[in-house]
Design an enzyme around this catalytic site. Structure first.
Site, PDB file in Angstrom:
ATOM      1  N   CYS A   1     -22.301  16.085  32.293  1.00 58.25           N
ATOM      2  CA  CYS A   1     -22.568  14.698  31.913  1.00 58.25           C
ATOM      3  C   CYS A   1     -22.125  14.448  30.478  1.00 58.25           C
ATOM      4  CB  CYS A   1     -24.064  14.388  32.021  1.00 58.25           C
ATOM      5  SG  CYS A   1     -24.796  14.749  33.630  1.00 58.25           S
TER       6      CYS A   1
ATOM      7  N   ASP B   1     -30.766  21.302  38.240  1.00 60.87           N
ATOM      8  CA  ASP B   1     -31.092  22.194  37.123  1.00 60.87           C
ATOM      9  C   ASP B   1     -31.748  21.417  35.985  1.00 60.87           C
ATOM     10  OD1 ASP B   1     -28.713  20.832  36.751  1.00 60.87           O
ATOM     11  OD2 ASP B   1     -27.733  22.425  35.641  1.00 60.87           O
TER      12      ASP B   1
ATOM     13  N   VAL C   1       0.018  24.657  35.891  1.00 60.01           N
ATOM     14  CA  VAL C   1       0.659  23.599  35.118  1.00 60.01           C
ATOM     15  C   VAL C   1       1.883  24.146  34.407  1.00 60.01           C
ATOM     16  CG1 VAL C   1      -0.770  24.025  33.063  1.00 60.01           C
ATOM     17  CG2 VAL C   1       0.246  21.773  33.418  1.00 60.01           C
TER      18      VAL C   1
END
Length: 610
Positions: free
Chosen positions: A2, A100, A288
């Protein structure tokens, strides 16, 4: 995973519109939902934008509060051992989710600030305790998740990125010392970041905030080098077991998981453990590359590894124009200079993973340090032997000053060499000429601060102590967090698990020195041999390619076409580095310096529009 915001004031100062604006600034970190809470007296606030990975239902939205609403939490990251912690909590807690975050909330109720010692994961969190009138904040042991904070006259604001802090501070000004340390240390020091008065909480550190002031700041974890294992056979077995456990933890998710796969030892080892030990063939891999990578292109070998391990594989390729475009795009999202060109490549890869439906990507960062694999380690040892015989008077005055006042001459040389020479400035006269004399003492002082964090006396462990105290938490980990979260993807790094690092660092110093000098990444190579065919193993273990090497043509174009003029047009950069450096020295040796000039200049353009 987050983005979080927390505010503490001595007086009613929290405005909802500012809190919403702060969350808007970091929405890329959590596009799956958001929530915020403001106390009735408007002195405290918590905010969160959510990337839903564990229990993605609405019950997992933050902030989360306990049963009576007296304790609330916002968490950025993952607590991998949350199920074990939950089993040991008292039965009195009422759980509304399987996250969690809620486990952390109730664990704090029982343990208080000591909860940090029970956590295994990557995290930065803020816990409001109404009974004490405090906000308790902490950053994980190795610093995989960032937490920035601003101390105002009567308030403190904390956030995952400085762009969120700007919503509460009218005038965030640039810090010239942040630019200086960018060139001296790859990245600013936590206490001298890119914005004035915006600091970065150090890894393994917590703070307690009350009434708009930091009332306590404590280092709860420091990597120790007090164990000595000399039996290499048992060491490899124990490290292998801990590595499997670290990888298994990072596969915990209620969404699909992917893997960044290069052609190197680290990511190949992770892919092998995922498939061979944990029987997970549902993990897709991404490689990549940049057009023009030539001999440094990793696509062919990475594709061969994926095929041998029966993993779905995709290649992400872009050119110079893509590189420049992604740099601007990433800078606008992060709100900080893109200090390393590999961030752009990582961002391109993370975007590709997200576009294919992946919210989690496992990465191999940390392997060079864990397995003592950087070629520069050997160069430092050789340099130390050479320089130890040189007369002190032949060295720059500020190096002489440091050597005369500090007992470990070798480390001073070695540190300077690694941090400065590696980017194109020689240890001797060029170094002093590149930086203004009045800043030299600051550089020396910063080394002393870092040295104070380093207990070991042998060179190998002092180098590793520097890596885990400064470069990894304040450069490498921020790099991984920024490029992944800008694409709304959670990057997980098993090789930066602190328990795994402790096990790796227990190897006897004599073995560390041998591996650095004679056989870089010996341990990783020995473990990997179990999983691959002989042909593939030999190819993977015989080459070392970095992101930066693949982008060499891009960096050279920037050094030739962009950096010189940008350096001379930046008032801050001209104060911290010689504005004529690109005319005075070989451009080929200054490609990384050129990148830093370019990225800082782009950042100045971006924040001018804020």
């Amino acid at each position: 995973m987050c983005g979080i915001v927390a505010v503490s004031c001595a007086r009613p100062c929290v405005e909802e519109r500012r809190l919403v604006s702060a969350l808007d600034a970091i929405e890329h970190r959590g596009p799956d939902g958001r929530g915020y809470w403001i106390s009735e007296d408007r002195k405290t606030a918590l905010g969160n934008v959510r990337l839903a990975i564990i229990d993605p239902k609405d019950e997992g939205l933050q902030p989360m509060f306990n049963e009576d609403g007296s304790v609330g939490v916002v968490l950025n990251g993952e607590i991998y051992n949350y199920k074990e912690i939950r089993q040991n909590l008292k039965d009195e807690h009422e759980f509304l989710s399987n996250t969690d975050t809620e486990v952390l909330l109730h664990a704090y109720e029982e343990m208080g600030v000591d909860v940090v010692h029970s956590l295994r994961g990557m995290f930065a969190f803020a816990i409001y305790d109404e009974r004490k009138g405090t906000i308790f904040v902490a950053r994980d042991h190795v610093g995989k998740k960032p937490l920035f904070y601003y101390q105002g006259e009567d308030f403190v604001v904390l956030a995952s990125e400085p762009s969120a802090i700007k919503a509460f501070v009218k005038n965030l000004s640039k810090n010239p010392l942040g630019a200086f340390y960018l060139f001296a240390h790859f990245s600013p020091l936590p206490e001298q970041h890119f914005f004035e008065n915006v600091k970065l909480l150090r890894n393994g550190e917590y703070m307690i905030i009350k009434d708009g002031k930091v009332i306590e700041k404590k280092k709860y974890y420091t990597l120790k080098f007090d164990k000595r294992v000399s039996d290499i056979t048992s060491y490899v077995k124990e490290l292998h077991r801990e590595l499997i456990r670290a990888v298994e933890y990072r596969l915990i998710a209620d969404v699909p998981v992917s893997l960044a796969l290069s052609s190197g030892v680290d990511s190949t080892l992770l892919a092998s453990i995922i498939t061979k030990e944990l029987n997970r063939n549902d993990v897709s891999t991404f490689t990549v590359t940049v057009k023009g990578a030539g001999e440094f292109d990793e696509v062919e070998l990475a594709s061969k590894v994926a095929e041998e391990l029966n993993l779905d594989h995709a290649v992400v390729e872009f050119d110079f124009e893509d590189y420049i475009k992604l740099t601007y795009e990433l800078t606008k999202k992060v709100g900080l200079p893109i200090t390393d060109p590999s961030l752009v490549m990582g961002y391109g890869m993370a975007k590709a993973a997200r576009e294919r439906g992946y919210k989690v990507i496992i990465v191999g960062e940390g392997g060079d340090e864990l397995f003592f694999g950087y070629p520069v380690y050997k160069q430092i040892y050789e340099l130390t032997l050479t320089l130890s015989s040189l007369p002190l008077l032949e060295l720059p005055f500020w190096v002489v000053k440091e050597v005369r006042s500090y007992y470990n001459k070798a480390l001073c040389y070695a540190t300077l060499h690694k941090l400065v020479t590696a980017r194109g400035l020689s240890l001797r006269s060029q170094c002093c000429e590149a930086f203004p004399p009045e800043l030299c003492d600051l550089l020396v002082l910063s080394y002393r601060v870092l040295e104070s964090l380093s207990a070991p006396r042998n060179l190998a462990e002092r180098l590793l102590s520097y890596e885990y105290n400064q470069r990894i938490p304040n450069h490498l980990n921020l790099k991984v967090d920024f490029y992944s979260m800008a694409a709304s993807v959670e990057a997980r790094a098993p090789l930066l698990d602190y328990k795994l690092i402790e096990k790796a660092m227990s190897l006897d110093p004599a073995w560390k020195r041998y591996i650095m000098m004679k056989e870089p990444k010996l341990i990783g190579k020995l473990i990997l041999k179990k999983y691959l065919s002989e042909e593939t193993w030999r190819k993977v273990t015989s080459r070392k390619v970095g992101f930066g090497q693949q982008a060499k043509d891009v960096l050279m174009r920037i050094a030739e076409e962009e950096a010189p003029s940008r350096l001379k047009s930046s008032e801050i950069l001209k104060k911290v580095i010689d504005p004529n450096i690109f005319e005075r020295y070989d451009t080929k040796r200054l490609s990384f310096v050129a990148w830093q000039v370019f990225s800082y200049s782009v950042w100045e353009e971006v924040i001018a529009t804020w």
